[in-house]
Design an enzyme around this catalytic site. Structure first.
Site, PDB file in Angstrom:
ATOM      1  N   SER A  69      -4.693  -2.610   1.898  1.00  0.00           N
ATOM      2  CA  SER A  69      -3.541  -2.167   2.683  1.00  0.00           C
ATOM      3  C   SER A  69      -3.790  -0.892   3.480  1.00  0.00           C
ATOM      4  CB  SER A  69      -2.326  -1.965   1.773  1.00  0.00           C
ATOM      5  OG  SER A  69      -1.820  -3.204   1.337  1.00  0.00           O
ATOM      6  N   LYS A  72      -3.864  -1.386   7.140  1.00  0.00           N
ATOM      7  CA  LYS A  72      -2.615  -1.638   7.874  1.00  0.00           C
ATOM      8  C   LYS A  72      -2.224  -0.467   8.776  1.00  0.00           C
ATOM      9  CE  LYS A  72      -0.810  -4.479   4.075  1.00  0.00           C
ATOM     10  NZ  LYS A  72       0.173  -4.541   2.978  1.00  0.00           N
ATOM     11  N   TYR A 197      -5.676 -11.102   9.368  1.00  0.00           N
ATOM     12  CA  TYR A 197      -5.110 -10.228   8.340  1.00  0.00           C
ATOM     13  C   TYR A 197      -6.022 -10.145   7.111  1.00  0.00           C
ATOM     14  CZ  TYR A 197      -1.964  -8.707   4.600  1.00  0.00           C
ATOM     15  OH  TYR A 197      -1.414  -8.049   3.535  1.00  0.00           O
ATOM     16  N   TYR A 249       3.660   2.331  -1.159  1.00  0.00           N
ATOM     17  CA  TYR A 249       4.546   1.255  -1.597  1.00  0.00           C
ATOM     18  C   TYR A 249       5.907   1.822  -1.996  1.00  0.00           C
ATOM     19  CZ  TYR A 249       0.025  -1.152  -1.657  1.00  0.00           C
ATOM     20  OH  TYR A 249      -1.198  -1.652  -1.315  1.00  0.00           O
ATOM     21  N   VAL A 267      -4.740  -2.008  -2.893  1.00  0.00           N
ATOM     22  CA  VAL A 267      -4.827  -2.532  -4.254  1.00  0.00           C
ATOM     23  C   VAL A 267      -6.260  -2.605  -4.788  1.00  0.00           C
ATOM     24  CG1 VAL A 267      -2.648  -3.783  -4.183  1.00  0.00           C
ATOM     25  CG2 VAL A 267      -4.758  -4.934  -3.428  1.00  0.00           C
TER      26      VAL A 267
END
Length: 313
Positions: A69, A72, A197, A249, A267
């Site tokens: 992530s 992102k 992705y 998160y 993660v």
């Protein structure tokens, strides 16, 4: 921020890592992507890089891991560079969710059903559809080159085993993507968007790569090592704000209170952070807490922030 010289940080950093390392025992390595479960649960490493090129590293800082992530943040920036704010944020919101990063709950409950922000899975999948390119291969090549430029590491590449593992088991992400497609949020072929992705989540890096990327953000898009402007200042402002409000998160508020720095976790156990105007920070600790953040890595960030008075607040 306390005026602490890098030599002092170099001396203290190994001590701080060993203080935080035992906290990994309270976390678990991610297993929902099977390939990630192979990571050593007790690993913990950190690199800090300043604008003068001075660095301090400790622990398992040379361990390589996939960005997950963390990527992102930078695909959002690239999408903004490709299309501008109005177009991107017509399909992705700007608010925290309070839900898990892979939750579909708000997509169904809140109209018009666009993802709440670009750092949850639904938002990042949507952002991936905005990357310019003739096909998934060209889009992925552009993303990888962007990361090479940001890290100053021409050898950066994918972990194809993790990529395949994510692609083969990513049923929830497929559900999210097809739901977005059905609602008119996602444009393009769903499987092609997902390929982009899954691939950018599987880019391999280490703590020094994260620190270099954080350093660019810390200096508003300019790489102090080269003097080159890599990102427009406005898009860095947007990215750092999302990192502060959504980057950890649904523990982002707690992290803002305890650490007080923009950060983004993944993660695989990575954390990218920065002290504005000063340094970039890269941390890895694969054992995760129940929010999906590095158990020992978060403890280390809290400890460093307190010791060095780094909180922006």
């Amino acid at each position: 921020m306390l005026a602490v010289d890098m030599e002092t940080i170099r001396k203290q950093l190994p001590v701080w890592v060993e203080v935080s390392r035992p906290h990994a025992a309270h976390g678990k390595v991610a297993s929902y992507i099977p390939e990630l479960s192979k990571a050593p649960a007790d690993a913990l490493g950190v690199t800090i890089l300043t604008k003068d090129g001075e660095s301090a590293s400790a622990g398992d800082c040379g361990m390589r891991f996939t960005l997950q992530s963390i990527s992102k943040v930078f695909t959002l920036i690239l999408a903004l560079m490709d299309h501008g704010e109005d177009e991107v944020f017509s399909k992705v919101g700007m608010e925290p969710t309070g839900d898990n990063f892979n939750s579909m709950l708000k997509l169904e409950l809140v109209r018009p059903g666009i993802p709440f922000n670009p750092l949850i899975n639904a938002g990042a999948i949507t952002v991936s559809s905005f990357i310019r390119g003739r096909d998934p291969k060209e889009k992925s090549e552009r993303i990888l080159q962007f990361f090479k430029d940001l890290t100053g590491n021409p050898g950066l590449d994918y972990d194809l085993q993790v990529y395949r593992s994510e692609s083969e088991t990513g049923n929830l992400n497929r559900s999210i993507a097809y739901f977005l497609k059905e609602n008119g949020v996602l444009s393009g072929d769903v499987e092609e968007v997902l390929d982009v992705y899954f691939r950018h989540c599987a880019i391999l890096a280490d703590c020094s790569d994260l620190a270099r990327m954080g350093l660019v953000l810390a200096h508003n898009g300019v790489d102090p090592m080269t003097g080159q402007t890599l990102i427009p200042r406005r898009y860095v402002q947007i990215a750092k704000t999302f990192m502060t409000t959504c980057g950890m998160y649904n523990a982002s508020g707690e992290f803002a209170i305890q650490v007080g720095l923009p950060a983004k976790s993944g993660v695989s156990g990575g954390i990218l952070s920065l002290v504005p105007g000063y340094c970039g920070i890269g941390v890895v600790g694969p054992a995760l807490n129940d929010k999906g953040n590095s158990q020992a890595g978060v403890h280390l960030m809290e400890h460093m922030s307190r010791e060095l008075d780094w909180s922006m607040f």
